[in-house]
Scaffold this active site. Structure first.
Site: not given
Ligand code: BG6
Length: 489
Positions: A49, A155, A184-185, A189, A223, A242, A247, A337
């Protein structure tokens, strides 16, 4: 496994001034350039934007890449990226923007000599996924007659089963499934990708990778941080949506799947969806017994969180797979968390050895072998086994064989977006979610979401930040004679 070559293309980033683009995507492009893995010729077009000049955009990108790298960028390397960086401003729901984009894209690709291949990255809020993909299709930008057109979606893929189905229907109005790259990150990995290499490139694990030898499996995404500034998003999501539905289910599929016939996308994704289809559906009573939610003390005081919030920041879950390989083997999942430490891992707990031989010795018990896949941090793999303590008395101690990525490969594994961007440019969908995988994942968690939404009487239990979650989660395993692995170490 990545294909050897990324195609020459223009990467179009919608949401170019946002966090994801600045903190992940552009640093990943920089890393690909450093590794010599960017296609040639190549260009990036940022779309967002704010009205700004291309020079201002380049300065902004440079600052964020430098920030992520933690050191000044190599001047020649940056110059190469900067020369290929373009910017255009506009409202993402304005059809006029897409007509303009056609012209801009034409100019950009002619200037750099790039064929009409476009990778559209939707680094935008989920409410805009359908709008942007519809507008792209309406403007003819999804038409693959001249070159390929791919759309990367981040996502969350929906909020529940129904909204995921709706989103998939909206995306496929103007795009074919082969054009959609749901990212999906976790799948970017190295340690996650290595699960398949580890299982199928080594002859000794596959024969014992089943219910005959495995007692149970634990999957954990812990986490230590809280939700930070993401209260508005997290309030609507919660840990089940989440982390678990995406994941953790990906980890589950990689650990449980049958060997695919090849590393081709469809072969791998077919096997993954079979795993999810094999999960025993949870009835209401199962949700009460085997799905547990909790919230860290202090969550309700976080910014943008309701004072009476019932959103879970912790989930513990027992799932069963009803198939020939895994029937009878419990899979315990937990995520949260503000837990004791950051640690994502999969541990495969094997059945114990018979004890008879040791009955008349000082040994009180033998300890089951545990194969531990450390996804992050301290990425690596270890196998624990009992060994005889030196000396005349028969005594045993658990020892480990250990492999660490950093010590062996002399570098930290990358955090993911590099591989995923490279694969999207190479047209390899293996590491991306297919529509049926997303929907089957939602099917599994939907009964839990429903039961928790109905149960207004019992709020999530509260756990202390820095702990391993609520005591009830220990009970989930203890009543079955087991214990969480990392609470022990
Ligand atoms: C994200 C979540 O998809 O993955 C976050 O939305 C989370 O809440 C994160 O903290 C964790 O990713 P990673 O790579 O740090 O394990």
């Amino acid at each position: 496994m990545s294909s050897p070559r990324a195609d020459s293309c223009v990467l179009v980033i919608f949401g170019a001034s946002g966090d994801l683009a600045r903190r992940k995507l552009l640093p990943a492009i920089h890393n690909l350039a450093e590794a010599g893995l960017l296609p040639e010729p190549f260009a990036i077009l940022g779309v967002a934007r704010p009205a700004m000049s291309e020079d201002a955009y380049r300065t902004q990108v440079r600052a964020s890449v430098e920030g992520e790298e933690g050191e000044p960028l190599d001047a020649a390397m940056w110059q190469r990226i900067s020369d290929r960086l373009h910017y255009t401003a506009g409202e993402l729901d304005d059809p006029g923007l897409y007509d303009r984009l056609k012209t801009v894209l034409d100019q950009v690709r002619r200037r750099h000599g790039i064929p009409p291949n476009y990778l559209f990255y939707l680094a935008v809020p989920p409410e805009l996924f359908a709008t942007v993909s519809r507008r792209l299709a309406a403007a003819g930008l999804a038409d693959e007659r001249e070159g390929w057109r791919r759309v990367v979606v981040e996502k969350p893929f929906g909020y529940d089963l129904e909204s995921a189905r709706r989103l998939n229907a909206e995306l496929t109005e103007g795009l074919r499934e082969t054009q959609i790259y749901r990212i999906d990150h976790y799948l970017g990995k190295e340690t996650v990708q290595n699960i398949l290499a580890f299982r199928f490139a080594n002859g000794i694990f596959e024969p014992i990778w089943n219910r005959r030898y495995v007692d149970h499996v634990q999957l954990q995404v812990a986490e230590d941080e809280g939700i930070g500034k993401r209260g508005a998003y997290y309030e609507k999501a919660g840990a089940l949506r989440d982390i678990v539905q995406n994941h953790m289910f990906q980890l589950l599929t990689l650990v449980c799947m049958e060997p695919p016939v090849s590393f081709k996308a469809e072969a791998v994704r077919d096997e993954k969806v079979k795993v999810l289809n094999g999960v025993t559906p949870l009835a209401d009573a199962d949700v009460r017994n085997y799905a547990l939610r909790a919230q860290y003390a202090g969550y309700r005081q976080e910014p943008h969180v309701a004072t009476g919030s019932r959103t879970e920041t912790y989930v513990a879950l027992r799932l069963m797979l009803d198939n020939w390989r895994w029937a009878g083997v419990p899979f315990y999942l937990r995520t949260g968390k503000r837990l004791a430490r950051r640690s994502t891992e999969v541990s495969v707990h094997f059945k114990p050895a018979p004890f008879t031989l040791f009955r008349e010795t000082p040994v009180e018990c033998t300890n089951p072998n545990v194969l531990l896949l450390r996804i992050q941090p301290e990425e690596g793999i270890s196998l624990s086994f009992d060994a005889k303590v030196p000396g005349p008395l028969e005594r045993l101690e658990t020892v480990t064989m250990d492999f660490g990525y950093a010590a062996h490969f002399h570098r930290e594994p990358s955090t993911g977006y590099e591989t995923l961007l490279f694969d999207a440019m190479a047209g390899d969908q293996t590491l991306f979610h297919r529509m049926d995988i997303v929907e089957t994942g939602w099917q599994i968690v939907q009964p839990i979401l429903d039961a928790w939404a109905r149960d207004t009487a019992s709020p999530p239990s509260i756990y202390e930040p820095g702990s391993w979650g609520p005591p009830e989660a220990d009970w989930l395993l203890e009543r079955e004679g087991r214990r969480w692995r990392s609470s022990l170490s």
